[in-house]
Motif scaffolding. Structure first.
Motif, PDB file in Angstrom:
ATOM      1  N   ILE A   1      66.629  61.960  45.941  1.00 36.51           N
ATOM      2  CA  ILE A   1      67.455  60.780  46.196  1.00 36.51           C
ATOM      3  C   ILE A   1      66.593  59.601  46.630  1.00 36.51           C
ATOM      4  O   ILE A   1      66.868  58.458  46.300  1.00 36.51           O
ATOM      5  N   LEU A   2      65.549  59.904  47.382  1.00 34.51           N
ATOM      6  CA  LEU A   2      64.616  58.879  47.859  1.00 34.51           C
ATOM      7  C   LEU A   2      63.232  59.509  47.919  1.00 34.51           C
ATOM      8  O   LEU A   2      63.089  60.656  48.336  1.00 34.51           O
TER       9      LEU A   2
ATOM     10  N   VAL B   1      61.746  51.988  49.749  1.00 34.84           N
ATOM     11  CA  VAL B   1      62.537  51.482  50.867  1.00 34.84           C
ATOM     12  C   VAL B   1      63.958  52.007  50.713  1.00 34.84           C
ATOM     13  O   VAL B   1      64.551  51.918  49.632  1.00 34.84           O
ATOM     14  N   GLU B   2      64.497  52.570  51.801  1.00 35.96           N
ATOM     15  CA  GLU B   2      65.875  53.070  51.795  1.00 35.96           C
ATOM     16  C   GLU B   2      66.829  51.886  51.807  1.00 35.96           C
ATOM     17  O   GLU B   2      66.821  51.083  52.739  1.00 35.96           O
ATOM     18  N   ASN B   3      67.629  51.759  50.765  1.00 33.39           N
ATOM     19  CA  ASN B   3      68.556  50.639  50.659  1.00 33.39           C
ATOM     20  C   ASN B   3      69.992  50.996  50.993  1.00 33.39           C
ATOM     21  O   ASN B   3      70.848  50.118  51.018  1.00 33.39           O
ATOM     22  N   TYR B   4      70.273  52.271  51.240  1.00 33.78           N
ATOM     23  CA  TYR B   4      71.655  52.694  51.429  1.00 33.78           C
ATOM     24  C   TYR B   4      71.833  53.532  52.685  1.00 33.78           C
ATOM     25  O   TYR B   4      71.010  54.389  52.991  1.00 33.78           O
TER      26      TYR B   4
ATOM     27  N   ARG C   1      58.916  57.277  54.993  1.00 31.19           N
ATOM     28  CA  ARG C   1      57.878  58.267  55.260  1.00 31.19           C
ATOM     29  C   ARG C   1      58.310  59.658  54.803  1.00 31.19           C
ATOM     30  O   ARG C   1      57.557  60.611  54.930  1.00 31.19           O
ATOM     31  N   CYS C   2      59.537  59.758  54.280  1.00 28.19           N
ATOM     32  CA  CYS C   2      60.022  61.074  53.862  1.00 28.19           C
ATOM     33  C   CYS C   2      60.745  60.979  52.519  1.00 28.19           C
ATOM     34  O   CYS C   2      61.114  59.897  52.069  1.00 28.19           O
ATOM     35  N   ASN C   3      60.886  62.138  51.915  1.00 25.38           N
ATOM     36  CA  ASN C   3      61.688  62.295  50.705  1.00 25.38           C
ATOM     37  C   ASN C   3      63.073  62.765  51.129  1.00 25.38           C
ATOM     38  O   ASN C   3      63.220  63.417  52.162  1.00 25.38           O
TER      39      ASN C   3
END
Length: 189
Positions: free
Chosen positions: A38-39, A44-47, A91-93
């Protein structure tokens, strides 16, 4: 999205029909398949996502090993929160461990809700509080509990965890090797 409204009401967050309608318009229903990433680290986390159904994990790799930071289940928030709030590379998946349905609100839309509605700020504050308490409890557990005690707590808090998630991920989350987890399980059972 009615399950989210019921969740908010269970947390004593009053939300009238007008504000609920605005909130629902900004959320996107998204489906993921088991093993979808998912990431990725560096994105950058957008959600800010809320899980309707399914299970995910947040993890990173170190010395060719996956280290699991967190599991996320039904009716929990799913996000690399530091990346989301600070607008920095993750910094993580984030990986779907099962097929999933999540409701996602984009960072910009959430900021607009925060600016225009007090209930948006309340939801944001309660989200941060919940994530902080979860993180603090995990840190205390690592510093004060044995691996066996952490295993027993995990069994009590998430009894179906061991049917949903591979043992190697659970061991990683607990900070032990799969072999140590196997020995703990044999002693207890």
């Amino acid at each position: 999205m009615e399950f989210i409204r019921q969740y908010l009401l269970s947390k004593n967050i009053p939300i009238d029909d007008k504000h609920w309608e605005e909130f629902t318009r900004k959320n996107i229903r998204t489906e993921y398949k088991k093993k979808d990433i998912i990431l990725k680290v560096g994105e950058v986390e957008n959600y800010l996502s809320f899980v309707e159904t399914g299970t995910a994990r947040l993890f990173f790799e170190k010395e060719n090993k996956d280290l699991t930071i967190r599991f996320v289940f039904n009716y929990q928030y799913l996000t690399a929160y530091d990346s989301f709030t600070q607008r920095t590379p993750s910094r993580c998946n984030v990986e779907a461990l099962t097929d999933m349905v999540v409701w996602r609100v984009h960072y910009d839309d959430l900021q607009e809700l925060y600016r225009t509605h007090t209930v948006g700020n309340l939801i944001g504050r309660l989200t941060v509080e919940a994530l902080y308490v979860e993180k603090l409890n995990r840190e205390f557990s690592f510093l004060s509990d044995t691996a066996e005690e952490r295993y027993l707590k995990l069994m009590k808090e998430q009894p179906d965890l061991f049917q949903k998630i591979p043992l190697k991920h659970i061991a990683s989350y607990m900070g032990i090797t799969p072999q140590a987890l196997s020995r703990i399980r044999k002693r207890i059972c």
